[in-house]
Design an enzyme around this catalytic site. Structure first.
Site, PDB file in Angstrom:
ATOM      1  N   HIS A 135      -6.777 -21.398   9.911  1.00 56.51           N
ATOM      2  CA  HIS A 135      -8.099 -21.736   9.395  1.00 56.51           C
ATOM      3  C   HIS A 135      -8.706 -20.588   8.599  1.00 56.51           C
ATOM      4  O   HIS A 135      -9.213 -20.787   7.484  1.00 56.51           O
ATOM      5  CB  HIS A 135      -9.065 -22.109  10.523  1.00 56.51           C
ATOM      6  CG  HIS A 135     -10.499 -22.065  10.071  1.00 56.51           C
ATOM      7  ND1 HIS A 135     -11.052 -23.044   9.275  1.00 56.51           N
ATOM      8  CD2 HIS A 135     -11.472 -21.114  10.234  1.00 56.51           C
ATOM      9  CE1 HIS A 135     -12.310 -22.711   8.987  1.00 56.51           C
ATOM     10  NE2 HIS A 135     -12.578 -21.550   9.558  1.00 56.51           N
TER      11      HIS A 135
ATOM     12  N   CYS B 252      -8.818 -27.631  10.560  1.00 57.51           N
ATOM     13  CA  CYS B 252     -10.084 -28.370  10.568  1.00 57.51           C
ATOM     14  C   CYS B 252      -9.875 -29.871  10.447  1.00 57.51           C
ATOM     15  O   CYS B 252     -10.676 -30.658  10.948  1.00 57.51           O
ATOM     16  CB  CYS B 252     -10.985 -27.875   9.433  1.00 57.51           C
ATOM     17  SG  CYS B 252     -11.703 -26.239   9.753  1.00 57.51           S
TER      18      CYS B 252
ATOM     19  N   CYS C 107      -8.661 -27.026   5.474  1.00 56.62           N
ATOM     20  CA  CYS C 107      -7.422 -26.526   6.067  1.00 56.62           C
ATOM     21  C   CYS C 107      -6.885 -27.504   7.109  1.00 56.62           C
ATOM     22  O   CYS C 107      -7.628 -28.329   7.649  1.00 56.62           O
ATOM     23  CB  CYS C 107      -7.649 -25.145   6.690  1.00 56.62           C
ATOM     24  SG  CYS C 107      -8.400 -25.175   8.341  1.00 56.62           S
TER      25      CYS C 107
ATOM     26  N   ASP D 186       0.855  -1.186   0.000  1.00 59.29           N
ATOM     27  CA  ASP D 186       0.000   0.000   0.000  1.00 59.29           C
ATOM     28  C   ASP D 186       0.891   1.236   0.000  1.00 59.29           C
ATOM     29  O   ASP D 186       2.103   1.139   0.137  1.00 59.29           O
ATOM     30  CB  ASP D 186      -0.970  -0.019   1.180  1.00 59.29           C
ATOM     31  CG  ASP D 186      -0.272  -0.088   2.530  1.00 59.29           C
ATOM     32  OD1 ASP D 186       0.953   0.146   2.587  1.00 59.29           O
ATOM     33  OD2 ASP D 186      -0.940  -0.375   3.525  1.00 59.29           O
TER      34      ASP D 186
ATOM     35  N   CYS E 144     -14.391 -27.399   5.337  1.00 55.68           N
ATOM     36  CA  CYS E 144     -13.089 -26.750   5.166  1.00 55.68           C
ATOM     37  C   CYS E 144     -11.978 -27.788   5.109  1.00 55.68           C
ATOM     38  O   CYS E 144     -11.954 -28.738   5.894  1.00 55.68           O
ATOM     39  CB  CYS E 144     -12.838 -25.767   6.313  1.00 55.68           C
ATOM     40  SG  CYS E 144     -11.231 -24.929   6.205  1.00 55.68           S
TER      41      CYS E 144
ATOM     42  N   ASP F  97      -8.043  -6.906  -0.219  1.00 53.68           N
ATOM     43  CA  ASP F  97      -7.123  -7.149   0.897  1.00 53.68           C
ATOM     44  C   ASP F  97      -7.869  -6.809   2.178  1.00 53.68           C
ATOM     45  O   ASP F  97      -8.754  -5.953   2.177  1.00 53.68           O
ATOM     46  CB  ASP F  97      -5.860  -6.288   0.790  1.00 53.68           C
ATOM     47  CG  ASP F  97      -6.103  -4.862   1.288  1.00 53.68           C
ATOM     48  OD1 ASP F  97      -5.805  -4.591   2.464  1.00 53.68           O
ATOM     49  OD2 ASP F  97      -6.616  -4.026   0.505  1.00 53.68           O
TER      50      ASP F  97
END
Length: 340
Positions: free
Chosen positions: A303, A277, A274, A51, A272, A234
């Protein structure tokens, strides 16, 4: 925060954001450049967007002064005085080695009178031209060392006003940028007003260039913005929320501090994929969060980042297969059902 770069990459992420304001103060752009650039410094051999530093500087409020030249501000770390101009912002971002550089702009408060928002937008457009010139001049000065593959994005301003947004978009396109961002939203106006603005703001920007909505957002914000033509986002929300015990799921957000999870042996989200999980129960995560364990922040962040990557991939698939409207309707139904 709380994640190794390789774990972020394993989630499916291709690109991360570096914060110009914080990096210019600590450890310093020149030092990062001497150490080989931000990619090498933090071991992220993939694209980095930075940024401009403008939003953080504007949020300092009493610690800064805006002039045509730029913004003079006091560091929140030690009170030292700094001047951030469009040219210096470009220099800092190129010293960091950014792949996507953001033009320097002012982000006005959403509740200002229209004439104040207009003056702010016009200042941002003058700064956008100086950012373009500064970016090109730095690339020429460095002999191409920092220029290869880098892109510069302009930022549309104008708050919730359609005509001001149109003027801003036209000014940016006359300057010419590699991509275009929608700035000045997600600053307290609420989802309904944000979507109403995106109904016209996105289409004011070129459809053949990336369109990036800055600072957004919650999962349902993302789905609604993609419906309106946004390509990039973002937000600190998935990581900040994870550190504070909130998990995002396909059935809405859940607060792991809630006592009802103390003996819940299920995963955070059955849909999920991930690692959190697939390995840990809600009961264990509840314990970690309540006890303030660092591992709780790590696993919850893992997660949330993984969930966001899966959501974005699902949206890309739905767009590519021509079924986004059905996907969005199903998502909203499931996401709202979990919050009732």
């Amino acid at each position: 925060k709380a994640m190794k770069p390789e774990a972020v990459r394993a989630s499916g992420a291709d690109i991360i954001l570096g914060n110009t304001y914080h990096l210019m103060l600590r450890p310093g752009a020149e030092r990062v450049a001497r150490l080989g650039g931000l990619h090498r410094f933090m071991n992220w051999p993939r694209p980095i967007l930075t940024d401009s530093g403008g939003y953080q500087v504007m949020s300092l409020s009493s610690l800064r002064k805006i002039t045509e030249e730029g913004v003079t501000f006091a560091s929140h770390l030690d009170g030292s005085r700094h001047l951030l101009t469009p040219e210096r912002s470009m220099e800092i971002q190129r010293l960091l080695g950014s792949d996507i550089v953001m033009a320097f702009d002012e982000c006005p408060k959403i509740d200002q009178p229209r004439d104040g928002i207009a003056r702010s937008m016009e200042l941002s457009m003058r700064w956008a031209k100086r950012s373009r010139d500064g970016f090109d001049a730095f690339n020429e000065k460095s002999g191409g060392e920092h220029a290869e593959g880098a892109a510069l994005f302009g930022i549309q301003q104008g708050a919730l006003d359609e005509r001001l947004r149109a003027e801003s978009a036209q000014a940016l396109q006359s300057i010419g940028f590699d991509g275009y961002a929608i700035g000045g939203l997600a600053v307290g106006e609420g989802q309904e007003a944000m979507f109403a603005t995106l109904d016209f703001a996105t289409d004011q920007l070129p459809a053949d260039r990336p369109r990036y909505l800055m600072g957004v957002g919650k999962p349902d914000d993302l789905v609604g913005a993609v419906e309106r033509g946004v390509d990039m986002f973002d937000c600190v929300l998935p990581t900040r929320s994870g550190r504070n015990g909130q998990a995002f799921t396909w059935n809405g957000p859940i607060n792991l501090r809630n006592a009802r999870f103390a003996e819940d042996t299920g995963p955070l989200d059955e849909r999920c994929s991930c690692p959190t999980c697939g390995t840990y129960s809600r009961a264990y995560l509840h314990h970690l969060v309540k006890a303030g364990e660092i591992l709780g922040a790590v696993l919850m962040t893992e997660h949330n980042i993984g969930f966001y990557q899966q959501l974005m991939q699902a949206m890309r698939d739905a767009v590519g297969e021509g079924r986004f409207a059905a996907f969005a309707a199903d998502f909203r139904r499931d996401y709202a059902a979990g919050q009732t």
